[in-house]
Design an enzyme around this catalytic site. Sequence first.
Site, PDB file in Angstrom:
ATOM      1  N   ARG A   2       0.898  -1.169   0.000  1.00 34.17           N
ATOM      2  CA  ARG A   2       0.000   0.000   0.000  1.00 34.17           C
ATOM      3  C   ARG A   2       0.930   1.211   0.000  1.00 34.17           C
ATOM      4  O   ARG A   2       1.648   1.439   0.973  1.00 34.17           O
ATOM      5  CB  ARG A   2      -0.891  -0.047   1.239  1.00 34.17           C
ATOM      6  CG  ARG A   2      -2.061   0.912   1.202  1.00 34.17           C
ATOM      7  CD  ARG A   2      -2.962   0.642   2.394  1.00 34.17           C
ATOM      8  NE  ARG A   2      -3.957   1.641   2.597  1.00 34.17           N
ATOM      9  CZ  ARG A   2      -5.265   1.484   2.330  1.00 34.17           C
ATOM     10  NH1 ARG A   2      -5.709   0.353   1.839  1.00 34.17           N
ATOM     11  NH2 ARG A   2      -6.108   2.448   2.566  1.00 34.17           N
ATOM     12  N   HIS A  29      -6.807   1.192  -7.218  1.00 34.24           N
ATOM     13  CA  HIS A  29      -7.102   0.451  -5.992  1.00 34.24           C
ATOM     14  C   HIS A  29      -7.787  -0.869  -6.379  1.00 34.24           C
ATOM     15  O   HIS A  29      -8.977  -1.077  -6.117  1.00 34.24           O
ATOM     16  CB  HIS A  29      -8.003   1.305  -5.103  1.00 34.24           C
ATOM     17  CG  HIS A  29      -8.030   0.895  -3.668  1.00 34.24           C
ATOM     18  ND1 HIS A  29      -7.330  -0.200  -3.182  1.00 34.24           N
ATOM     19  CD2 HIS A  29      -8.684   1.433  -2.603  1.00 34.24           C
ATOM     20  CE1 HIS A  29      -7.559  -0.312  -1.885  1.00 34.24           C
ATOM     21  NE2 HIS A  29      -8.366   0.651  -1.506  1.00 34.24           N
ATOM     22  N   GLN A  32      -9.738  -3.103  -3.820  1.00 35.37           N
ATOM     23  CA  GLN A  32     -11.063  -2.542  -3.533  1.00 35.37           C
ATOM     24  C   GLN A  32     -12.026  -2.900  -4.664  1.00 35.37           C
ATOM     25  O   GLN A  32     -13.166  -3.301  -4.428  1.00 35.37           O
ATOM     26  CB  GLN A  32     -10.958  -1.017  -3.379  1.00 35.37           C
ATOM     27  CG  GLN A  32     -12.280  -0.338  -3.078  1.00 35.37           C
ATOM     28  CD  GLN A  32     -12.806  -0.687  -1.701  1.00 35.37           C
ATOM     29  OE1 GLN A  32     -12.089  -0.577  -0.721  1.00 35.37           O
ATOM     30  NE2 GLN A  32     -14.058  -1.139  -1.615  1.00 35.37           N
ATOM     31  N   ASP A 124     -16.839   8.201  -3.249  1.00 38.85           N
ATOM     32  CA  ASP A 124     -15.649   8.074  -2.405  1.00 38.85           C
ATOM     33  C   ASP A 124     -15.312   9.464  -1.878  1.00 38.85           C
ATOM     34  O   ASP A 124     -15.868  10.463  -2.341  1.00 38.85           O
ATOM     35  CB  ASP A 124     -14.487   7.483  -3.243  1.00 38.85           C
ATOM     36  CG  ASP A 124     -13.218   7.238  -2.428  1.00 38.85           C
ATOM     37  OD1 ASP A 124     -13.302   7.184  -1.185  1.00 38.85           O
ATOM     38  OD2 ASP A 124     -12.141   7.106  -3.037  1.00 38.85           O
ATOM     39  N   CYS A 164     -16.218   3.041  -0.607  1.00 36.75           N
ATOM     40  CA  CYS A 164     -15.113   2.164  -0.189  1.00 36.75           C
ATOM     41  C   CYS A 164     -14.725   2.385   1.278  1.00 36.75           C
ATOM     42  O   CYS A 164     -13.973   1.579   1.820  1.00 36.75           O
ATOM     43  CB  CYS A 164     -13.925   2.354  -1.108  1.00 36.75           C
ATOM     44  SG  CYS A 164     -13.285   4.020  -1.087  1.00 36.75           S
ATOM     45  N   ARG A 192     -13.990  -7.020   1.314  1.00 36.25           N
ATOM     46  CA  ARG A 192     -12.543  -6.794   1.159  1.00 36.25           C
ATOM     47  C   ARG A 192     -11.790  -8.029   1.635  1.00 36.25           C
ATOM     48  O   ARG A 192     -10.813  -8.453   1.010  1.00 36.25           O
ATOM     49  CB  ARG A 192     -12.088  -5.574   1.979  1.00 36.25           C
ATOM     50  CG  ARG A 192     -12.551  -4.232   1.467  1.00 36.25           C
ATOM     51  CD  ARG A 192     -11.968  -3.914   0.098  1.00 36.25           C
ATOM     52  NE  ARG A 192     -10.511  -3.953   0.090  1.00 36.25           N
ATOM     53  CZ  ARG A 192      -9.705  -2.960   0.477  1.00 36.25           C
ATOM     54  NH1 ARG A 192     -10.208  -1.836   0.887  1.00 36.25           N
ATOM     55  NH2 ARG A 192      -8.392  -3.086   0.427  1.00 36.25           N
TER      56      ARG A 192
END
Length: 208
Positions: A2, A29, A32, A124, A164, A192
């Site tokens: 990440r 991402h 996700q 988001d 998310c 997730r």
Amino acid sequence: ARVFSHHDVVELAKYASVPVINGLSEFSHPCQGMADFLTILEHKGSFEGRKLTYLGDGNNVATSLLFGAALLGMDFAIATPRGYGLHPATWAIGERLAALTGATIAATHDPVEAVTGADVVYTDTWTSMGQEEEAQKRRQIFPPYRVDDACLRLAKDDAIVMHCLPAHRGEEITDAVADGPHSVLFDQAENRLHAQKAILVWVLDALK
Ligand code: NVA
């Protein structure tokens, strides 16, 4: 990994002796996205002919939704303020993927146009990690893209709402929508875990 810069994850992959999973970069991402499409499949049963609408900032999450929708044959619409859309090079990748499946992709600055008839309404944060110094300016620009009850009424009656997380309640999404009957936010968060287990299994299989 990440990371902030996508370049870092690409560099890691170049020199690592094991597969490297992008756990989030400023470009995309994908983990996700995997969880999100699993959630859509659970709630809608199929992708083709369905419309996924993203409202807000053309960020890493929006990029992975564009790529995933295009690959899965799901129609994708995004509405962003001017200057906050997906990069033209990103959009070009989306167009190439969509041509393979027949998905339609559409970018606009008009949230009404984008959300009308949506099966999935996604938003988001307006300010992603690393952009914190822009937060105040973005709070002035983004309110027309907020997912609230009026916005949701333009979507299909059985539309699901996704985010998310973490959500900034009262900014990109209202409490009433986040906690309302259309919200699948917590199924999505749970997925997730399951989607990332699947990614690990797939990677381990590929190493055999
Ligand atoms: N777009 C957000 C996603 C957080 C999971 C960010 O990059 O901060």
